[in-house]
Write a protein that holds these residues in place. Structure first.
Motif, PDB file in Angstrom:
ATOM      1  N   CYS A  55      45.543  38.868  37.730  1.00 49.05           N
ATOM      2  CA  CYS A  55      44.941  38.854  36.792  1.00 49.05           C
ATOM      3  C   CYS A  55      45.930  38.781  35.758  1.00 49.05           C
ATOM      4  O   CYS A  55      46.091  39.237  34.489  1.00 49.05           O
TER       5      CYS A  55
ATOM      6  N   CYS B 291      40.605  47.603  39.139  1.00 49.59           N
ATOM      7  CA  CYS B 291      41.195  46.485  38.239  1.00 49.59           C
ATOM      8  C   CYS B 291      40.372  46.493  36.901  1.00 49.59           C
ATOM      9  O   CYS B 291      39.253  46.121  36.667  1.00 49.59           O
TER      10      CYS B 291
ATOM     11  N   CYS C  10      39.502  43.099  35.991  1.00 49.54           N
ATOM     12  CA  CYS C  10      37.848  42.230  36.580  1.00 49.54           C
ATOM     13  C   CYS C  10      36.852  43.586  36.363  1.00 49.54           C
ATOM     14  O   CYS C  10      36.030  42.358  36.577  1.00 49.54           O
TER      15      CYS C  10
HETATM   16 ZN   LIG Z   1      42.137  42.040  38.711  1.00 49.02          ZN
END
Ligand SMILES: [Zn+2]
Length: 285
Positions: free
Chosen positions: A194, A254, A257
């Motif tokens: 990401c 994360c 996420c």
């Molecule tokens: Zn992520």
């Protein structure tokens, strides 16, 4: 409350403490028996709109009374007291402050008396160090022999500047800590998948990390931009300071996420609340 988190891998580096106010914690730190700690989520608070619901920032435009209620709730869940909290004043520096008894309540009961502090260390039992996040990397430290703790905010600038190393160096200088006694953890933040960055950012990583580690830190994409792994970078910094592999925990959560459960700057921009990390030496040990 059912919480749906997407875990990046099956490591047991972190777990969710469920309840009215859920939070994330490290088994490694909990098992030490000498600290209380946690990392907040967006859940269990009273804030509304883009701040919903567990916003822990007084400076992002949210109603102060809501934020105060949120702090009381998360403090109760983790087992710390608001009047013992000491806040950072984060500006992406590598400055780390020694926190003493005189700092108790700084940032929550009274205005901060310092600026440009991205890391905090203390050996005072009961004091709860607090730092703030929405994709940047929290770093947790515990010397389980000397009973010293540290908490630092490491975005890409803090990571290039190695605030993790600055934190350990201050623990050594101020309290005589030995790196082999320090437990260290990388906290919930943006994962490599990401985190796209420019060549200019990567150039700074090339300048500050060994060439043999570059492949594990970033890769170049067809569009000329890069995916950067801040978790790996901070793990390498821990090892560089002499912290041993078995004393390192790297998150598998994360923020981007999981932006329905955690605030993410990359998802929400400036219209969002802040998460917070909490770390305190138990006073009864
Ligand atoms: Zn992520």
């Amino acid at each position: 409350m059912a919480v749906e988190l997407k875990w990046k891998n099956q490591s047991h580096s972190m777990r969710l403490a469920e309840g009215r106010v859920p939070y994330l914690e490290y088994p490694m730190f909990a098992d030490s028996g000498i600290v209380r700690h946690g990392f907040s989520t967006r859940l269990g608070g009273v804030s509304e709109g883009c701040y919903a619901s567990m916003n822990l920032s007084f400076t992002r435009g949210d109603n102060e009374e809501y934020v105060r209620e949120n702090f009381h709730r998360i403090a109760e869940a983790i087992g710390v007291r608001c009047e013992d909290m000491v806040f950072s004043q984060q500006t992406h520096t590598t400055n780390v402050r020694v926190v003493t008894d005189a700092d108790r309540g700084m940032g929550i009961l009274r205005p901060l008396e310092y600026t440009d502090v991205d890391g905090l260390v203390t050996n005072v039992p009961g004091i709860c160090l607090v730092t703030f996040y929405a994709d940047c990397v929290p770093l947790f430290f515990l010397d389980s022999v000397k009973h010293v703790i540290g908490l630092s905010h490491s975005g890409w600038r803090g990571t290039v500047g190695k605030i993790g190393k600055a934190t350990v160096e201050l623990m050594k200088k101020e309290y005589g800590c030995e790196p082999e006694n320090i437990l260290a953890a990388v906290g919930p933040s943006v994962c490599q998948d990401c985190y796209e960055v420019s060549e200019e950012v990567i150039d700074q990583f090339r300048a500050n990390f060994k060439e043999e580690d570059w492949d594990s830190l970033f890769y170049r994409k067809a569009n000329g931009r890069y995916q950067l792994d801040l978790w790996k970078a901070n793990e390498l910094i821990f090892k560089e300071t002499g912290i041993t592999e078995e004393h390192i925990a790297v998150t598998n959560i994360c923020t981007h996420c999981n932006s329905d459960v955690l605030y993410s700057h990359r998802t929400m921009g400036d219209k969002r609340g802040n998460l917070a990390a909490f770390l305190s030496l138990k006073s009864e040990v």
